[in-house]
Write an enzyme that holds these catalytic residues in place. Structure first.
Site, mmCIF file in Angstrom:
data_model
loop_
_atom_site.group_PDB
_atom_site.id
_atom_site.type_symbol
_atom_site.label_atom_id
_atom_site.label_comp_id
_atom_site.label_asym_id
_atom_site.label_seq_id
_atom_site.Cartn_x
_atom_site.Cartn_y
_atom_site.Cartn_z
ATOM 1 N N ARG A 34 8.708 1.850 -2.467
ATOM 2 C CA ARG A 34 9.057 1.232 -3.533
ATOM 3 C C ARG A 34 9.416 1.994 -4.820
ATOM 4 O O ARG A 34 8.793 2.920 -5.054
ATOM 5 C CB ARG A 34 7.721 0.183 -3.729
ATOM 6 C CG ARG A 34 7.386 -0.543 -2.729
ATOM 7 C CD ARG A 34 6.009 -1.290 -2.942
ATOM 8 N NE ARG A 34 5.944 -1.973 -1.930
ATOM 9 C CZ ARG A 34 4.807 -3.111 -1.563
ATOM 10 N NH1 ARG A 34 4.084 -3.427 -2.662
ATOM 11 N NH2 ARG A 34 4.938 -3.827 -0.556
ATOM 12 N N ARG A 90 -0.499 3.809 -7.237
ATOM 13 C CA ARG A 90 0.826 3.196 -7.115
ATOM 14 C C ARG A 90 1.781 4.179 -6.957
ATOM 15 O O ARG A 90 2.057 5.178 -7.827
ATOM 16 C CB ARG A 90 1.307 2.627 -8.703
ATOM 17 C CG ARG A 90 2.373 1.815 -8.744
ATOM 18 C CD ARG A 90 2.550 1.216 -10.298
ATOM 19 N NE ARG A 90 1.395 0.485 -10.696
ATOM 20 C CZ ARG A 90 1.706 -0.891 -10.632
ATOM 21 N NH1 ARG A 90 2.899 -1.220 -9.974
ATOM 22 N NH2 ARG A 90 0.642 -1.413 -10.871
ATOM 23 N N GLU A 123 -5.686 -4.926 -6.755
ATOM 24 C CA GLU A 123 -5.342 -5.667 -5.455
ATOM 25 C C GLU A 123 -5.179 -4.583 -4.317
ATOM 26 O O GLU A 123 -4.763 -3.678 -4.392
ATOM 27 C CB GLU A 123 -3.819 -5.896 -5.847
ATOM 28 C CG GLU A 123 -3.112 -6.614 -4.632
ATOM 29 C CD GLU A 123 -1.531 -7.064 -4.719
ATOM 30 O OE1 GLU A 123 -1.317 -7.387 -5.940
ATOM 31 O OE2 GLU A 123 -0.746 -7.110 -4.010
ATOM 32 N N SER A 182 -2.541 -9.181 -0.123
ATOM 33 C CA SER A 182 -1.705 -10.227 -0.396
ATOM 34 C C SER A 182 -1.285 -10.859 0.637
ATOM 35 O O SER A 182 -0.806 -10.390 1.467
ATOM 36 C CB SER A 182 -0.658 -9.466 -1.506
ATOM 37 O OG SER A 182 0.144 -10.701 -1.922
ATOM 38 N N ARG A 193 -3.624 2.410 -0.154
ATOM 39 C CA ARG A 193 -4.573 2.062 -1.295
ATOM 40 C C ARG A 193 -5.653 1.862 -1.110
ATOM 41 O O ARG A 193 -6.584 2.183 -1.954
ATOM 42 C CB ARG A 193 -3.788 0.957 -2.056
ATOM 43 C CG ARG A 193 -4.517 0.966 -3.732
ATOM 44 C CD ARG A 193 -4.061 -0.289 -4.229
ATOM 45 N NE ARG A 193 -2.617 -0.048 -4.928
ATOM 46 C CZ ARG A 193 -1.977 -1.148 -5.585
ATOM 47 N NH1 ARG A 193 -2.687 -2.380 -5.810
ATOM 48 N NH2 ARG A 193 -1.066 -0.895 -6.223
#
Length: 429
Positions: free
Chosen positions: A261, A276, A348, A351, A394
RNA sequence: GGAGGUGUCGCCUAGUGGCCUAUGGCGCCCGCCUGCUAAGCGGGUUGGGGGCUCAAACCCCCUCGCGGGUUCAAAUCCCGCCACCUCCGCCA
Protein backbone atom coordinates in the site's frame (compact mmCIF):
# COMPACT_ATOMS: atom_id res chain seq x y z
CA UNK A 1 -20.93 -2.46 -10.90
CA UNK A 2 -24.45 -2.19 -9.65
CA UNK A 3 -27.46 -4.03 -11.05
CA UNK A 4 -28.82 -2.07 -14.01
CA UNK A 5 -32.26 -3.61 -13.59
CA UNK A 6 -32.44 -2.40 -10.00
CA UNK A 7 -31.32 1.03 -11.12
CA UNK A 8 -34.05 1.22 -13.76
CA UNK A 9 -36.79 -0.22 -11.56
CA UNK A 10 -35.99 1.72 -8.42
CA UNK A 11 -33.62 4.63 -9.05
CA UNK A 12 -34.70 6.23 -5.77
CA UNK A 13 -33.09 3.38 -3.81
CA UNK A 14 -29.79 4.08 -5.54
CA UNK A 15 -30.14 7.81 -4.92
CA UNK A 16 -30.73 7.09 -1.23
CA UNK A 17 -27.57 4.97 -1.18
CA UNK A 18 -25.60 7.79 -2.78
CA UNK A 19 -26.92 10.20 -0.15
CA UNK A 20 -25.96 7.83 2.67
CA UNK A 21 -22.44 7.68 1.27
CA UNK A 22 -22.28 11.42 0.78
CA UNK A 23 -21.88 10.94 -2.96
CA UNK A 24 -23.37 12.60 -6.00
CA UNK A 25 -27.03 11.72 -6.52
CA UNK A 26 -27.16 13.09 -10.04
CA UNK A 27 -24.86 10.26 -11.16
CA UNK A 28 -27.99 8.09 -11.09
CA UNK A 29 -29.77 10.24 -13.65
CA UNK A 30 -26.70 10.43 -15.83
CA UNK A 31 -26.63 6.63 -16.00
CA UNK A 32 -30.31 6.45 -16.86
CA UNK A 33 -29.92 9.01 -19.63
CA UNK A 34 -26.85 7.23 -20.97
CA UNK A 35 -28.80 3.97 -20.95
CA UNK A 36 -31.58 5.45 -23.07
CA UNK A 37 -29.08 6.86 -25.57
CA UNK A 38 -27.20 3.59 -25.67
CA UNK A 39 -30.28 1.50 -26.35
CA UNK A 40 -31.50 3.79 -29.09
CA UNK A 41 -28.13 3.57 -30.83
CA UNK A 42 -28.10 -0.23 -30.51
CA UNK A 43 -31.54 -0.48 -32.10
CA UNK A 44 -30.43 1.67 -35.04
CA UNK A 45 -27.24 -0.29 -35.58
CA UNK A 46 -29.00 -3.63 -35.41
CA UNK A 47 -31.67 -2.54 -37.86
CA UNK A 48 -29.04 -1.52 -40.42
CA UNK A 49 -26.92 -4.57 -39.79
CA UNK A 50 -29.87 -6.93 -40.32
CA UNK A 51 -30.60 -5.20 -43.61
CA UNK A 52 -26.98 -5.47 -44.68
CA UNK A 53 -26.96 -9.18 -43.96
CA UNK A 54 -30.10 -9.93 -45.90
CA UNK A 55 -29.00 -7.81 -48.89
CA UNK A 56 -25.62 -9.51 -48.79
CA UNK A 57 -27.30 -12.83 -49.45
CA UNK A 58 -28.88 -11.44 -52.59
CA UNK A 59 -25.46 -10.26 -53.75
CA UNK A 60 -24.02 -13.72 -53.24
CA UNK A 61 -26.78 -15.29 -55.29
CA UNK A 62 -26.67 -12.80 -58.17
CA UNK A 63 -24.45 -12.96 -61.26
CA UNK A 64 -23.04 -10.64 -63.92
CA UNK A 65 -24.56 -7.22 -64.43
CA UNK A 66 -27.24 -7.82 -61.86
CA UNK A 67 -24.54 -8.48 -59.26
CA UNK A 68 -22.71 -5.26 -60.16
CA UNK A 69 -25.90 -3.28 -59.66
CA UNK A 70 -26.54 -4.86 -56.27
CA UNK A 71 -22.97 -4.24 -55.19
CA UNK A 72 -23.28 -0.55 -55.89
CA UNK A 73 -26.51 -0.37 -53.93
CA UNK A 74 -25.15 -2.15 -50.91
CA UNK A 75 -21.91 -0.22 -50.74
CA UNK A 76 -23.53 2.82 -49.24
CA UNK A 77 -25.36 0.70 -46.72
CA UNK A 78 -22.01 -0.62 -45.59
CA UNK A 79 -20.92 2.90 -44.71
CA UNK A 80 -24.10 3.48 -42.74
CA UNK A 81 -23.56 0.29 -40.79
CA UNK A 82 -20.03 1.32 -39.92
CA UNK A 83 -21.18 4.72 -38.73
CA UNK A 84 -24.04 3.24 -36.70
CA UNK A 85 -21.68 0.77 -35.12
CA UNK A 86 -19.20 3.48 -34.15
CA UNK A 87 -22.05 5.49 -32.68
CA UNK A 88 -23.35 2.51 -30.76
CA UNK A 89 -19.88 1.68 -29.42
CA UNK A 90 -19.37 5.26 -28.27
CA UNK A 91 -22.75 5.43 -26.51
CA UNK A 92 -22.05 2.05 -24.93
CA UNK A 93 -18.70 3.20 -23.60
CA UNK A 94 -20.24 6.36 -22.16
CA UNK A 95 -22.94 4.37 -20.47
CA UNK A 96 -20.41 1.91 -19.09
CA UNK A 97 -18.28 4.67 -17.68
CA UNK A 98 -21.25 6.27 -15.93
CA UNK A 99 -22.49 2.97 -14.57
CA UNK A 100 -19.08 1.96 -13.22
CA UNK A 101 -18.80 5.26 -11.43
CA UNK A 102 -21.60 4.33 -9.05
CA UNK A 103 -20.44 2.50 -5.93
CA UNK A 104 -22.32 -0.47 -4.53
CA UNK A 105 -25.75 0.18 -3.09
CA UNK A 106 -25.47 0.07 0.69
CA UNK A 107 -27.56 -2.45 2.55
CA UNK A 108 -30.42 -1.60 4.89
CA UNK A 109 -29.15 -0.91 8.37
CA UNK A 110 -25.81 0.56 7.36
CA UNK A 111 -25.30 3.78 9.33
CA UNK A 112 -25.28 6.84 7.06
CA UNK A 113 -22.45 9.35 7.22
CA UNK A 114 -18.66 9.40 7.25
CA UNK A 115 -15.70 7.83 8.99
CA UNK A 116 -16.80 8.86 12.50
CA UNK A 117 -20.42 7.77 12.14
CA UNK A 118 -19.82 4.08 12.74
CA UNK A 119 -21.99 2.15 15.19
CA UNK A 120 -20.34 0.01 17.85
CA UNK A 121 -21.88 -3.45 17.64
CA UNK A 122 -20.20 -4.91 20.72
CA UNK A 123 -17.09 -4.78 22.87
CA UNK A 124 -15.44 -8.05 23.84
CA UNK A 125 -12.79 -8.78 26.46
CA UNK A 126 -11.42 -6.67 29.28
CA UNK A 127 -8.96 -3.88 28.69
CA UNK A 128 -5.77 -4.87 30.53
CA UNK A 129 -4.44 -3.16 33.65
CA UNK A 130 -1.06 -1.52 33.55
CA UNK A 131 1.40 -4.13 34.87
CA UNK A 132 2.64 -3.35 38.35
CA UNK A 133 6.04 -1.67 38.23
CA UNK A 134 5.38 0.25 35.00
CA UNK A 135 4.62 3.96 34.84
CA UNK A 136 3.37 3.73 31.30
CA UNK A 137 2.66 1.13 28.66
CA UNK A 138 5.56 0.31 26.39
CA UNK A 139 4.42 0.60 22.81
CA UNK A 140 4.93 -2.21 20.31
CA UNK A 141 8.09 -0.68 18.87
CA UNK A 142 9.77 -0.32 22.26
CA UNK A 143 8.82 -3.92 23.00
CA UNK A 144 9.86 -5.04 19.53
CA UNK A 145 13.29 -3.51 19.99
CA UNK A 146 13.68 -4.92 23.49
CA UNK A 147 12.79 -8.37 22.18
CA UNK A 148 14.93 -8.06 19.06
CA UNK A 149 11.73 -8.53 17.06
CA UNK A 150 11.30 -5.35 15.02
CA UNK A 151 13.93 -3.21 13.30
CA UNK A 152 12.42 -0.10 11.81
CA UNK A 153 15.65 1.84 11.57
CA UNK A 154 17.21 -0.61 9.15
CA UNK A 155 13.91 -0.99 7.30
CA UNK A 156 14.08 2.72 6.61
CA UNK A 157 17.75 2.50 5.65
CA UNK A 158 17.05 -0.19 3.08
CA UNK A 159 13.65 0.79 1.68
CA UNK A 160 12.60 4.14 3.11
CA UNK A 161 9.93 5.23 5.56
CA UNK A 162 7.18 2.79 6.53
CA UNK A 163 9.42 -0.22 5.93
CA UNK A 164 10.76 -2.54 8.61
CA UNK A 165 12.45 -5.82 9.26
CA UNK A 166 10.91 -8.46 11.45
CA UNK A 167 13.84 -10.15 13.13
CA UNK A 168 14.30 -13.23 15.31
CA UNK A 169 11.20 -13.86 17.41
CA UNK A 170 9.42 -11.10 15.51
CA UNK A 171 9.74 -13.05 12.28
CA UNK A 172 8.78 -16.27 14.07
CA UNK A 173 5.81 -14.61 15.74
CA UNK A 174 4.43 -13.38 12.43
CA UNK A 175 4.86 -16.78 10.80
CA UNK A 176 3.19 -18.44 13.79
CA UNK A 177 0.26 -16.05 13.67
CA UNK A 178 -0.27 -16.43 9.95
CA UNK A 179 0.15 -20.19 10.14
CA UNK A 180 -2.43 -20.34 12.89
CA UNK A 181 -4.80 -18.35 10.72
CA UNK A 182 -4.28 -20.68 7.76
CA UNK A 183 -4.70 -23.74 9.98
CA UNK A 184 -7.95 -22.46 11.47
CA UNK A 185 -9.30 -21.44 8.07
CA UNK A 186 -8.43 -24.82 6.59
CA UNK A 187 -10.13 -26.60 9.49
CA UNK A 188 -13.21 -24.47 8.82
CA UNK A 189 -13.33 -25.63 5.20
CA UNK A 190 -11.52 -22.79 3.45
CA UNK A 191 -9.11 -23.74 0.68
CA UNK A 192 -5.70 -22.30 1.49
CA UNK A 193 -4.19 -20.27 -1.36
CA UNK A 194 -0.96 -18.46 -2.02
CA UNK A 195 -1.83 -15.81 -4.55
CA UNK A 196 -0.14 -13.58 -7.11
CA UNK A 197 0.48 -10.09 -5.80
CA UNK A 198 0.80 -8.53 -9.23
CA UNK A 199 -2.42 -8.37 -11.21
CA UNK A 200 -3.70 -7.03 -14.49
CA UNK A 201 -5.58 -3.74 -14.72
CA UNK A 202 -8.93 -5.39 -15.41
CA UNK A 203 -8.70 -7.48 -12.26
CA UNK A 204 -7.71 -4.49 -10.15
CA UNK A 205 -10.55 -2.48 -11.69
CA UNK A 206 -12.96 -5.36 -11.29
CA UNK A 207 -12.51 -5.45 -7.55
CA UNK A 208 -13.26 -1.75 -7.38
CA UNK A 209 -9.88 -0.51 -6.23
CA UNK A 210 -9.15 1.76 -9.18
CA UNK A 211 -11.83 4.29 -8.40
CA UNK A 212 -11.43 7.10 -5.92
CA UNK A 213 -8.54 5.42 -4.11
CA UNK A 214 -6.37 4.54 -7.08
CA UNK A 215 -3.55 6.62 -5.62
CA UNK A 216 -3.24 4.06 -2.80
CA UNK A 217 -2.04 1.43 -5.24
CA UNK A 218 1.41 0.69 -6.59
CA UNK A 219 1.49 0.46 -10.36
CA UNK A 220 4.34 -0.96 -12.42
CA UNK A 221 4.14 1.18 -15.53
CA UNK A 222 6.66 -0.86 -17.53
CA UNK A 223 4.47 -3.94 -17.31
CA UNK A 224 1.06 -2.36 -16.63
CA UNK A 225 0.61 -4.49 -13.55
CA UNK A 226 -0.67 -3.50 -10.12
CA UNK A 227 0.71 -4.61 -6.77
CA UNK A 228 -2.19 -5.80 -4.68
CA UNK A 229 -2.99 -4.37 -1.27
CA UNK A 230 -4.72 -7.60 -0.30
CA UNK A 231 -5.12 -11.11 -1.72
CA UNK A 232 -8.81 -10.26 -2.09
CA UNK A 233 -7.88 -8.89 -5.50
CA UNK A 234 -6.33 -12.09 -6.82
CA UNK A 235 -8.98 -14.25 -5.16
CA UNK A 236 -11.77 -12.23 -6.77
CA UNK A 237 -10.02 -12.54 -10.14
CA UNK A 238 -9.50 -16.27 -9.61
CA UNK A 239 -12.97 -17.17 -10.87
CA UNK A 240 -13.44 -14.26 -13.25
CA UNK A 241 -15.28 -15.13 -16.48
CA UNK A 242 -16.45 -18.39 -14.95
CA UNK A 243 -19.81 -19.93 -14.22
CA UNK A 244 -19.63 -21.50 -10.76
CA UNK A 245 -21.55 -24.35 -9.24
CA UNK A 246 -22.59 -23.24 -5.77
CA UNK A 247 -25.12 -26.02 -5.25
CA UNK A 248 -22.90 -27.50 -2.54
CA UNK A 249 -22.53 -24.21 -0.71
CA UNK A 250 -20.16 -21.25 -0.96
CA UNK A 251 -16.65 -21.50 -2.33
CA UNK A 252 -14.34 -20.37 0.45
CA UNK A 253 -10.68 -19.49 0.08
CA UNK A 254 -8.03 -18.35 2.54
CA UNK A 255 -5.40 -16.34 0.71
CA UNK A 256 -1.93 -15.80 2.11
CA UNK A 257 0.00 -12.96 0.56
CA UNK A 258 2.22 -9.97 0.93
CA UNK A 259 0.23 -6.74 0.68
CA UNK A 260 1.44 -3.43 -0.71
CA UNK A 261 0.00 0.00 0.00
CA UNK A 262 1.32 3.39 -0.98
CA UNK A 263 -0.31 5.10 2.00
CA UNK A 264 -0.47 8.27 -0.05
CA UNK A 265 -2.10 11.07 1.86
CA UNK A 266 -1.41 9.55 5.26
CA UNK A 267 1.72 11.60 5.90
CA UNK A 268 2.29 12.05 9.59
CA UNK A 269 -0.23 9.39 10.58
CA UNK A 270 1.01 6.35 12.48
CA UNK A 271 4.60 7.08 11.60
CA UNK A 272 5.94 5.06 14.51
CA UNK A 273 6.34 1.30 14.34
CA UNK A 274 4.49 -1.11 12.11
CA UNK A 275 0.90 0.05 12.37
CA UNK A 276 0.82 1.67 8.95
CA UNK A 277 3.40 0.29 6.53
CA UNK A 278 3.92 -0.11 2.80
CA UNK A 279 4.32 -3.87 2.91
CA UNK A 280 2.92 -6.51 5.23
CA UNK A 281 1.51 -10.01 5.21
CA UNK A 282 -2.05 -11.10 5.52
CA UNK A 283 -4.30 -14.12 5.58
CA UNK A 284 -7.58 -13.16 3.98
CA UNK A 285 -10.85 -15.07 3.78
CA UNK A 286 -12.77 -14.85 0.53
CA UNK A 287 -16.20 -16.34 -0.22
CA UNK A 288 -18.23 -16.76 -3.35
CA UNK A 289 -21.86 -17.44 -2.44
CA UNK A 290 -25.39 -16.98 -3.67
CA UNK A 291 -26.72 -13.46 -3.44
CA UNK A 292 -29.44 -14.44 -0.98
CA UNK A 293 -26.88 -16.09 1.32
CA UNK A 294 -24.48 -13.15 1.41
CA UNK A 295 -25.70 -11.53 4.63
CA UNK A 296 -25.45 -14.82 6.53
CA UNK A 297 -22.01 -15.48 5.04
CA UNK A 298 -20.94 -12.03 6.15
CA UNK A 299 -21.85 -12.89 9.74
CA UNK A 300 -19.92 -16.14 9.37
CA UNK A 301 -16.76 -14.33 8.25
CA UNK A 302 -17.15 -11.89 11.12
CA UNK A 303 -17.49 -14.82 13.53
CA UNK A 304 -14.26 -16.38 12.20
CA UNK A 305 -12.48 -13.08 12.72
CA UNK A 306 -13.74 -12.83 16.27
CA UNK A 307 -12.66 -16.39 17.04
CA UNK A 308 -9.20 -15.52 15.79
CA UNK A 309 -9.07 -12.41 17.97
CA UNK A 310 -10.25 -14.46 20.95
CA UNK A 311 -7.48 -16.95 20.23
CA UNK A 312 -4.79 -14.28 20.59
CA UNK A 313 -6.56 -12.93 23.66
CA UNK A 314 -6.81 -9.27 22.79
CA UNK A 315 -9.76 -7.08 23.76
CA UNK A 316 -11.64 -5.72 20.77
CA UNK A 317 -14.81 -4.10 19.58
CA UNK A 318 -16.85 -4.66 16.44
CA UNK A 319 -18.05 -1.65 14.48
CA UNK A 320 -20.60 -1.37 11.70
CA UNK A 321 -18.85 1.00 9.32
CA UNK A 322 -20.76 4.05 8.09
CA UNK A 323 -21.78 4.24 4.43
CA UNK A 324 -19.30 6.98 3.58
CA UNK A 325 -16.40 4.90 4.85
CA UNK A 326 -17.21 1.85 2.72
CA UNK A 327 -15.05 0.99 -0.25
CA UNK A 328 -16.77 1.35 -3.60
CA UNK A 329 -17.41 -2.41 -3.79
CA UNK A 330 -18.77 -2.91 -0.29
CA UNK A 331 -22.45 -2.81 0.60
CA UNK A 332 -21.68 -3.33 4.27
CA UNK A 333 -18.51 -3.60 6.31
CA UNK A 334 -17.70 -4.68 9.84
CA UNK A 335 -14.34 -3.86 11.34
CA UNK A 336 -12.86 -5.51 14.42
CA UNK A 337 -10.69 -3.08 16.31
CA UNK A 338 -8.27 -4.30 18.95
CA UNK A 339 -7.36 -2.38 22.05
CA UNK A 340 -3.91 -0.83 21.77
CA UNK A 341 -2.80 -0.01 25.34
CA UNK A 342 -0.07 2.48 24.43
CA UNK A 343 -2.59 4.55 22.50
CA UNK A 344 -5.50 3.95 24.85
CA UNK A 345 -7.82 3.29 21.94
CA UNK A 346 -9.09 0.71 19.52
CA UNK A 347 -7.31 0.19 16.18
CA UNK A 348 -8.52 -1.77 13.18
CA UNK A 349 -7.20 -5.32 12.93
CA UNK A 350 -9.78 -6.89 10.66
CA UNK A 351 -12.29 -5.76 8.10
CA UNK A 352 -14.97 -7.86 6.48
CA UNK A 353 -16.96 -6.60 3.51
CA UNK A 354 -20.06 -7.89 1.82
CA UNK A 355 -19.65 -6.84 -1.80
CA UNK A 356 -22.94 -8.46 -2.80
CA UNK A 357 -22.88 -8.94 -6.59
CA UNK A 358 -20.89 -5.78 -7.30
CA UNK A 359 -17.48 -7.34 -7.94
CA UNK A 360 -18.93 -10.44 -9.59
CA UNK A 361 -20.80 -8.34 -12.10
CA UNK A 362 -17.63 -6.53 -13.13
CA UNK A 363 -15.55 -9.67 -13.20
CA UNK A 364 -18.27 -11.77 -14.82
CA UNK A 365 -18.58 -14.43 -12.15
CA UNK A 366 -21.90 -16.18 -12.39
CA UNK A 367 -23.81 -19.27 -11.37
CA UNK A 368 -26.36 -21.31 -13.26
CA UNK A 369 -29.88 -21.26 -11.89
CA UNK A 370 -33.29 -22.46 -13.10
CA UNK A 371 -35.15 -19.94 -15.27
CA UNK A 372 -37.68 -17.74 -13.52
CA UNK A 373 -40.61 -19.32 -15.37
CA UNK A 374 -40.09 -22.69 -13.68
CA UNK A 375 -39.37 -24.49 -16.94
CA UNK A 376 -36.35 -26.73 -17.38
CA UNK A 377 -34.43 -23.87 -18.90
CA UNK A 378 -31.55 -22.40 -16.96
CA UNK A 379 -30.12 -18.95 -16.81
CA UNK A 380 -27.11 -17.34 -15.19
CA UNK A 381 -26.82 -14.64 -12.57
CA UNK A 382 -23.96 -12.98 -10.73
CA UNK A 383 -22.81 -14.45 -7.42
CA UNK A 384 -21.97 -12.50 -4.26
CA UNK A 385 -18.41 -12.04 -3.04
CA UNK A 386 -17.25 -11.37 0.50
CA UNK A 387 -13.91 -10.95 2.14
CA UNK A 388 -12.52 -10.68 5.64
CA UNK A 389 -9.20 -10.47 7.44
CA UNK A 390 -7.97 -13.40 9.47
CA UNK A 391 -4.54 -12.10 10.47
CA UNK A 392 -2.04 -9.44 9.46
CA UNK A 393 1.33 -8.15 10.51
CA UNK A 394 -0.45 -5.37 12.37
CA UNK A 395 -1.81 -7.95 14.80
CA UNK A 396 1.68 -8.11 16.31
CA UNK A 397 1.07 -4.62 17.68
CA UNK A 398 -1.93 -5.73 19.70
CA UNK A 399 -0.37 -9.03 20.75
CA UNK A 400 2.88 -7.47 21.97
CA UNK A 401 1.27 -4.58 23.78
CA UNK A 402 -1.64 -6.37 25.45
CA UNK A 403 0.51 -9.24 26.72
CA UNK A 404 3.50 -7.23 27.87
CA UNK A 405 4.81 -7.69 31.36
CA UNK A 406 6.67 -5.31 33.65
CA UNK A 407 10.10 -6.64 32.72
CA UNK A 408 9.53 -6.12 29.03
CA UNK A 409 8.76 -9.75 28.34
CA UNK A 410 5.61 -10.74 26.46
CA UNK A 411 3.34 -13.62 27.34
CA UNK A 412 2.44 -15.73 24.29
CA UNK A 413 -1.28 -16.45 24.05
CA UNK A 414 -2.11 -20.11 24.71
CA UNK A 415 -3.43 -20.85 21.20
CA UNK A 416 -0.34 -19.43 19.53
CA UNK A 417 2.17 -21.49 21.51
CA UNK A 418 1.98 -24.65 19.39
CA UNK A 419 2.73 -22.55 16.33
CA UNK A 420 5.54 -20.57 17.93
CA UNK A 421 7.07 -23.07 20.29
CA UNK A 422 7.52 -20.43 23.00
CA UNK A 423 5.45 -19.50 26.06
CA UNK A 424 7.03 -16.15 26.57
CA UNK A 425 9.16 -13.73 24.57
CA UNK A 426 12.03 -12.37 26.63
CA UNK A 427 14.14 -9.25 26.08
CA UNK A 428 17.50 -9.83 24.45
CA UNK A 429 20.59 -8.73 26.31
C1' G B 1 15.17 -11.97 -25.62
C1' G B 2 15.16 -14.89 -30.72
C1' A B 3 12.90 -18.71 -34.35
C1' G B 4 8.77 -21.76 -35.54
C1' G B 5 3.87 -23.83 -34.48
C1' U B 6 -1.09 -23.77 -32.30
C1' G B 7 -5.76 -21.20 -30.37
C1' U B 8 -13.43 -23.12 -33.18
C1' C B 9 -19.26 -24.66 -28.13
C1' G B 10 -17.83 -28.51 -21.24
C1' C B 11 -13.93 -31.91 -24.06
C1' C B 12 -12.20 -33.59 -28.99
C1' U B 13 -12.95 -32.01 -33.99
C1' A B 14 -14.55 -30.26 -39.56
C1' G B 15 -13.79 -25.81 -41.78
C1' U B 16 -8.75 -21.95 -47.44
C1' G B 17 -14.00 -15.11 -48.77
C1' G B 18 -20.87 -15.67 -49.84
C1' C B 19 -25.82 -22.34 -49.08
C1' C B 20 -21.34 -21.31 -42.06
C1' U B 21 -27.96 -19.44 -39.86
C1' A B 22 -20.37 -23.28 -37.75
C1' U B 23 -19.75 -29.80 -38.94
C1' G B 24 -19.33 -34.46 -36.54
C1' G B 25 -18.19 -37.25 -32.09
C1' C B 26 -17.88 -37.63 -26.65
C1' G B 27 -20.13 -36.02 -22.31
C1' C B 28 -24.62 -34.06 -20.29
C1' C B 29 -30.26 -33.18 -20.21
C1' C B 30 -35.35 -34.61 -21.90
C1' G B 31 -38.35 -38.25 -24.22
C1' C B 32 -39.32 -43.11 -26.68
C1' C B 33 -38.26 -48.20 -26.52
C1' U B 34 -36.97 -52.06 -23.16
C1' G B 35 -38.05 -57.57 -16.91
C1' C B 36 -33.73 -54.08 -14.66
C1' U B 37 -29.13 -52.21 -16.60
C1' A B 38 -26.60 -51.63 -21.10
C1' A B 39 -27.50 -50.90 -26.16
C1' G B 40 -30.79 -48.51 -29.76
C1' C B 41 -34.02 -44.37 -31.59
C1' G B 42 -35.65 -39.03 -31.53
C1' G B 43 -34.86 -34.14 -29.65
C1' G B 44 -31.98 -30.55 -26.85
C1' U B 45 -27.11 -28.63 -25.14
C1' U B 46 -21.78 -21.31 -25.69
C1' G B 47 -22.42 -16.92 -23.58
C1' G B 48 -23.85 -11.70 -23.85
C1' G B 49 -27.18 -7.90 -25.57
C1' G B 50 -31.56 -5.34 -27.99
C1' G B 51 -36.93 -5.35 -29.32
C1' C B 52 -41.96 -7.01 -27.94
C1' U B 53 -44.19 -8.65 -23.24
C1' C B 54 -46.82 -8.42 -16.57
C1' A B 55 -43.81 -12.54 -17.92
C1' A B 56 -42.92 -15.89 -21.71
C1' A B 57 -43.23 -17.56 -26.63
C1' C B 58 -41.14 -15.09 -30.63
C1' C B 59 -37.92 -11.71 -33.67
C1' C B 60 -33.12 -9.49 -34.14
C1' C B 61 -27.73 -8.25 -33.14
C1' C B 62 -23.00 -9.78 -31.26
C1' U B 63 -19.79 -13.99 -29.85
C1' C B 64 -14.63 -19.08 -33.79
C1' G B 65 -8.10 -16.42 -28.06
C1' C B 66 -8.34 -10.53 -27.76
C1' G B 67 -8.17 -5.83 -30.56
C1' G B 68 -7.80 -3.35 -35.16
C1' G B 69 -7.89 -3.48 -40.69
C1' U B 70 -9.16 -5.05 -45.97
C1' U B 71 -14.04 -6.23 -48.41
C1' C B 72 -20.63 -5.20 -50.53
C1' A B 73 -19.54 -9.72 -47.42
C1' A B 74 -14.33 -12.52 -42.75
C1' A B 75 -13.80 -18.53 -38.49
C1' U B 76 -11.39 -17.98 -43.43
C1' C B 77 -7.13 -12.57 -45.95
C1' C B 78 -3.74 -8.59 -43.45
C1' C B 79 -1.62 -6.08 -38.88
C1' G B 80 -0.90 -5.81 -33.53
C1' C B 81 -1.43 -8.18 -28.82
C1' C B 82 -2.18 -12.38 -25.41
C1' A B 83 -1.87 -17.55 -23.96
C1' C B 84 0.05 -22.41 -24.79
C1' C B 85 3.68 -25.92 -27.22
C1' U B 86 8.76 -26.95 -29.51
C1' C B 87 13.74 -25.25 -30.07
C1' C B 88 17.84 -21.55 -29.08
C1' G B 89 19.91 -17.87 -25.79
C1' C B 90 20.06 -15.64 -20.89
C1' C B 91 19.13 -15.92 -15.61
C1' A B 92 17.84 -16.27 -9.25
Amino acid sequence: MIDLRQLRDDPEAVRASQRARGEDESAVDRVLAADVARRASIAEFERLRAEQKSRGKAVAAAKGEEKQALLAAVKELSEQVKAAQAESDARGAEFDEELRRIPNVVLDGVPPGGEDDYVVVREVGRVPELPEGLDAWRDHLDLGELLGAIDVERGTKVSGSRFYFLTGVGALLELALLNMAVARATAAGFTPMITPTLVKPEVMAGTGFLGAHASEIYHLAEDDLYLTGTSEVALAGYHSDEILDLSNGPKRYAGWSACYRREAGSYGKDTRGIIRVHQFHKVEMFSYCRAEDAAAEHQRLLAFEEEMLAAVEVPYRVIDTAAGDLGSSAARKFDCEAWVPSQGRYRELTSTSNCTTFQARRLSIRERVPAADGSQQTTTRPVATLNGTLATTRWLVAILENHQQADGSVRVPEALRPFLGLDVLTPVA
